[in-house]
Enzyme design. Structure first.
Site, mmCIF file in Angstrom:
data_model
loop_
_atom_site.group_PDB
_atom_site.id
_atom_site.type_symbol
_atom_site.label_atom_id
_atom_site.label_comp_id
_atom_site.label_asym_id
_atom_site.label_seq_id
_atom_site.Cartn_x
_atom_site.Cartn_y
_atom_site.Cartn_z
ATOM 1 N N LYS A 233 0.845 -1.203 0.000
ATOM 2 C CA LYS A 233 0.000 0.000 0.000
ATOM 3 C C LYS A 233 0.880 1.253 0.000
ATOM 4 O O LYS A 233 1.551 1.545 0.985
ATOM 5 C CB LYS A 233 -0.909 0.037 1.229
ATOM 6 C CG LYS A 233 -1.941 1.163 1.086
ATOM 7 C CD LYS A 233 -2.595 1.569 2.368
ATOM 8 C CE LYS A 233 -1.835 2.605 3.129
ATOM 9 N NZ LYS A 233 -1.683 3.907 2.444
ATOM 10 N N GLU B 142 10.542 0.860 9.901
ATOM 11 C CA GLU B 142 11.517 1.912 9.546
ATOM 12 C C GLU B 142 10.823 3.237 9.811
ATOM 13 O O GLU B 142 9.938 3.645 9.060
ATOM 14 C CB GLU B 142 11.910 1.802 8.062
ATOM 15 C CG GLU B 142 12.532 0.477 7.668
ATOM 16 C CD GLU B 142 13.969 0.321 8.146
ATOM 17 O OE1 GLU B 142 14.528 1.285 8.702
ATOM 18 O OE2 GLU B 142 14.524 -0.777 7.983
ATOM 19 N N CYS C 1 13.802 10.761 6.067
ATOM 20 C CA CYS C 1 13.845 10.258 7.445
ATOM 21 C C CYS C 1 15.219 10.447 8.062
ATOM 22 O O CYS C 1 15.356 10.686 9.253
ATOM 23 C CB CYS C 1 13.456 8.790 7.449
ATOM 24 S SG CYS C 1 14.401 7.835 6.253
ATOM 25 N N GLU D 155 10.857 15.484 15.094
ATOM 26 C CA GLU D 155 11.059 15.412 13.650
ATOM 27 C C GLU D 155 10.132 16.416 12.955
ATOM 28 O O GLU D 155 8.914 16.379 13.149
ATOM 29 C CB GLU D 155 10.734 13.988 13.151
ATOM 30 C CG GLU D 155 11.075 13.797 11.705
ATOM 31 C CD GLU D 155 10.657 12.433 11.165
ATOM 32 O OE1 GLU D 155 9.560 11.959 11.501
ATOM 33 O OE2 GLU D 155 11.433 11.856 10.388
HETATM 34 P P1 NAD Z 1 2.734 7.981 8.125
HETATM 35 O O1 NAD Z 1 3.127 7.104 9.251
HETATM 36 O O2 NAD Z 1 1.696 8.995 8.361
HETATM 37 O O3 NAD Z 1 2.204 7.105 6.909
HETATM 38 C C1 NAD Z 1 2.980 6.074 6.348
HETATM 39 C C2 NAD Z 1 2.055 5.066 5.711
HETATM 40 O O4 NAD Z 1 1.278 4.442 6.732
HETATM 41 C C3 NAD Z 1 1.082 5.647 4.710
HETATM 42 O O5 NAD Z 1 0.953 4.742 3.631
HETATM 43 C C4 NAD Z 1 -0.213 5.719 5.509
HETATM 44 O O6 NAD Z 1 -1.368 5.665 4.719
HETATM 45 C C5 NAD Z 1 -0.095 4.496 6.386
HETATM 46 N N1 NAD Z 1 -0.871 4.528 7.633
HETATM 47 C C6 NAD Z 1 -1.336 5.613 8.306
HETATM 48 N N2 NAD Z 1 -1.996 5.211 9.421
HETATM 49 C C7 NAD Z 1 -1.928 3.859 9.456
HETATM 50 C C8 NAD Z 1 -2.398 2.850 10.380
HETATM 51 N N3 NAD Z 1 -3.054 3.173 11.480
HETATM 52 N N4 NAD Z 1 -2.130 1.562 10.099
HETATM 53 C C9 NAD Z 1 -1.430 1.216 9.002
HETATM 54 N N5 NAD Z 1 -0.974 2.111 8.091
HETATM 55 C C10 NAD Z 1 -1.216 3.423 8.317
HETATM 56 O O7 NAD Z 1 4.098 8.608 7.595
HETATM 57 P P2 NAD Z 1 4.281 9.636 6.404
HETATM 58 O O8 NAD Z 1 3.855 10.965 6.886
HETATM 59 O O9 NAD Z 1 3.684 9.090 5.151
HETATM 60 O O10 NAD Z 1 5.866 9.582 6.196
HETATM 61 C C11 NAD Z 1 6.734 10.330 6.902
HETATM 62 C C12 NAD Z 1 7.395 9.514 7.997
HETATM 63 O O11 NAD Z 1 8.055 8.379 7.443
HETATM 64 C C13 NAD Z 1 8.479 10.288 8.703
HETATM 65 O O12 NAD Z 1 8.359 10.107 10.080
HETATM 66 C C14 NAD Z 1 9.763 9.657 8.188
HETATM 67 O O13 NAD Z 1 10.856 9.794 9.043
HETATM 68 C C15 NAD Z 1 9.354 8.255 7.990
HETATM 69 N N6 NAD Z 1 10.266 7.548 7.059
HETATM 70 C C16 NAD Z 1 11.140 6.644 7.571
HETATM 71 C C17 NAD Z 1 12.032 5.981 6.718
HETATM 72 C C18 NAD Z 1 13.021 4.988 7.247
HETATM 73 O O14 NAD Z 1 13.599 4.250 6.448
HETATM 74 N N7 NAD Z 1 13.247 4.918 8.539
HETATM 75 C C19 NAD Z 1 12.002 6.247 5.346
HETATM 76 C C20 NAD Z 1 11.089 7.169 4.867
HETATM 77 C C21 NAD Z 1 10.215 7.812 5.740
#
Ligand code: NAD
Length: 492
Positions: free
Chosen positions: A197, A271, A305, A402
């Site tokens: 997804k 991650e 990230c 962050e």
């Molecule tokens: P997010 O957690 O809001 O969303 C990530 C994904 O999770 C999306 O596809 C979203 O639809 C889904 N999601 C949201 N709520 C959910 C739930 N309750 N259950 C399952 N899935 C759900 O994050 P974002 O705003 O899309 O991305 C930014 C974040 O991602 C930042 O914190 C960044 O640091 C992190 N990130 C980490 C890495 C890494 O490798 N550590 C890489 C890229 C981004």
């Protein structure tokens, strides 16, 4: 605005006219007006009958609409993945599996320009980045893991490897295609099937990847790509018939997922977020270090990230570094992501821009001094000027939380021990950077910094052969390299 009143430097980011425009052509990509769910090798209408729009954050124009998968749609995708696992994929000779993965990589390369344009239109990142970093690195991940498919006995000598089964994979919006590659390629190489997804604001390259997967003739159901927001992700995580959750996203959602799978047999890799320290010692090549800092935080609008969002500068070179940083900031071009001159594109969504603005206010309320080059940002679209904060307290929210935008905090230090303590004083532990002329200093710091990745005299370097992942609230598990195979196998 603090820091801009006495600004005597020449302002550039509203004057991209200094460079002749060099726009990439939108016609390099065809975006369908509507996308269905990719289940069992076909695009299927959602049982939910619902769709939502995905927009171009640089213009706020609608690009397309995508299906909003409900629990029944998620179930269809998981059933397709399970059938493909049992009937085809797990029994297929590893060499054959590898051939399919190679084929996907090659078609991605053939369609690289189209993928780059779609990534930039849908996500707002500069075309230079999509073209030169995201898309080639994504294809390289498929190439790399294709190579492992029939060599798992060398990856895990004297062990038997069994796939886990069906992997539910959820990714964020900052590197949409690259994150899909990080997830899908190792899962397929180890014999698992997948339901992926993408994030709700950047689904289009994953859906184009679905077309590529179909073109590669991957057996139906081996990869299923479903779109939707948090509820769809939650339905996938909570589905009874998945064996593994691979999640990249915020720490907040990572915690929800961890709670949801507690007490089940589902394996997980998480991650999550980061707040990386980038450390400049007084013996570092300063111009190179400043360039690395700029790349570390302003690359991809700070939507990284592992962005080097906390800069620590040794006191004796602080003034010099600050001046160099401000000078360099003046030359950055903020604007149309499709222009090849652009350094900083659009913030991914209105909501994320509001979140960044919230932190800019918090920083000023906390007493930090804010500096932005005072140019005019594009009127339409979601843009944020590159921002630096000085006079920052270690305990302040802007240095602890962050922000996920082009915002850098700067602090000073005197000794190695002091900066190690300050850098490690964070709930996160994803990455860090060290700039120094001394190899001994690098080794001292890399062993003491609690960060999954530490770059020395460089920043934001990625390679499929190298593992990536965090400590503490940055999650657990590793993706990339040999280590990235482990979360997808049962070792006997
Ligand atoms: P997010 O957690 O809001 O969303 C990530 C994904 O999770 C999306 O596809 C979203 O639809 C889904 N999601 C949201 N709520 C959910 C739930 N309750 N259950 C399952 N899935 C759900 O994050 P974002 O705003 O899309 O991305 C930014 C974040 O991602 C930042 O914190 C960044 O640091 C992190 N990130 C980490 C890495 C890494 O490798 N550590 C890489 C890229 C981004």
């Amino acid at each position: 605005m603090a820091g801009t009143k006495n600004n005597t430097l020449k302002l550039k980011f509203d004057t991209a006219r200094d460079y002749a425009p060099a726009p990439e052509s939108k016609s390099a990509a065809t975006i369908q007006p509507r996308y269905d769910l990719f289940i069992n090798g076909k695009f299927e209408k959602p049982l939910s009958k619902k769709y939502f729009a995905t927009i171009n954050p640089a213009t706020e124009e609608k690009l397309s609409e995508v299906a909003d998968a409900n629990a029944a749609d998620v179930d269809r995708a998981v059933v397709a993945a399970r059938q493909a696992y049992n009937k085809t994929w797990k029994n297929m000779p590893a060499k054959e599996r590898g051939k399919y993965i190679f084929r996907i990589a090659r078609i991605m390369q053939e369609r690289a320009r189209e993928l780059a344009v779609i990534e930039t239109l849908d996500g707002g990142k500069p075309i230079r980045e999509s073209r030169d970093f995201d898309i080639p690195t994504a294809a390289n991940h498929f190439f790399y893991y294709a190579g492992w498919a029939d060599k798992l006995e060398y990856a895990f000598p004297n062990r038997q490897t069994n796939p886990l089964g069906v992997a539910g994979q959820i990714i964020p919006w900052n590197f949409p295609l690259l994150m899909a590659a990080w997830k899908i390629a190792p899962a397929l190489a180890t014999g698992n099937t997948v339901v992926l997804k993408p994030a709700e604001t950047t689904p289009l390259t994953a859906l184009t990847l679905a077309e590529i997967i179909r073109e590669a003739d991957l057996p139906p159901g081996v990869v299923n790509i479903i779109t939707g927001a948090g509820e769809t992700g939650s339905a996938l995580v909570n589905h009874k018939d998945i064996d593994k959750v691979a999640f990249t996203g915020s720490t907040e959602v990572g915690k929800i997922i961890q709670r949801a799978i507690a007490g089940t047999n589902k394996k997980a890799t998480l991650e999550l977020g980061g707040k990386a320290a980038n450390i400049i010692f007084d013996d570092a090549p300063l111009d190179q270090a400043v360039e690395g800092v700029i790349n570390g935080i302003f690359f991809n609008q700070g939507h990284v990230c592992c962005a080097g969002s906390r800069l620590y500068v040794q006191e004796s070179v602080y003034k010099q570094v600050l001046r160099k940083l401000k000078d360099r900031l003046e030359t950055l071009i903020v604007g149309d992501p499709m222009d090849k001159n652009t350094d900083i594109g659009a913030i991914n969504s209105k909501q994320q821009l509001a979140n960044i603005h919230k932190y800019l206010k918090i920083g000023q309320q906390e007493g930090a001094e804010m500096y932005q080059p005072s140019g005019v940002l594009p009127k339409k679209g979601f843009f944020c000027a590159p921002t630096i904060f000085t006079n920052v307290a270690q305990s302040s929210r802007i240095s602890q939380e962050e922000i996920f935008g082009p915002v850098l905090t700067i602090q000073t230090f005197r000794t190695d021990d002091e900066v190690i303590e300050k850098a490690n004083n964070s709930p996160y532990g994803l990455s860090a950077g060290v700039w120094t002329d001394k190899g001994s200093k690098i080794f001292n710091l890399t062993t003491k910094l609690r960060a999954g990745v530490v770059w020395a005299n460089t920043y934001n370097q990625f390679d499929p052969t190298s593992p990536f992942g965090g400590y503490k609230e940055s999650g657990y598990g590793r993706e990339g390299g040999l280590h990235g195979l482990t979360p997808y196998v049962n070792l006997i």
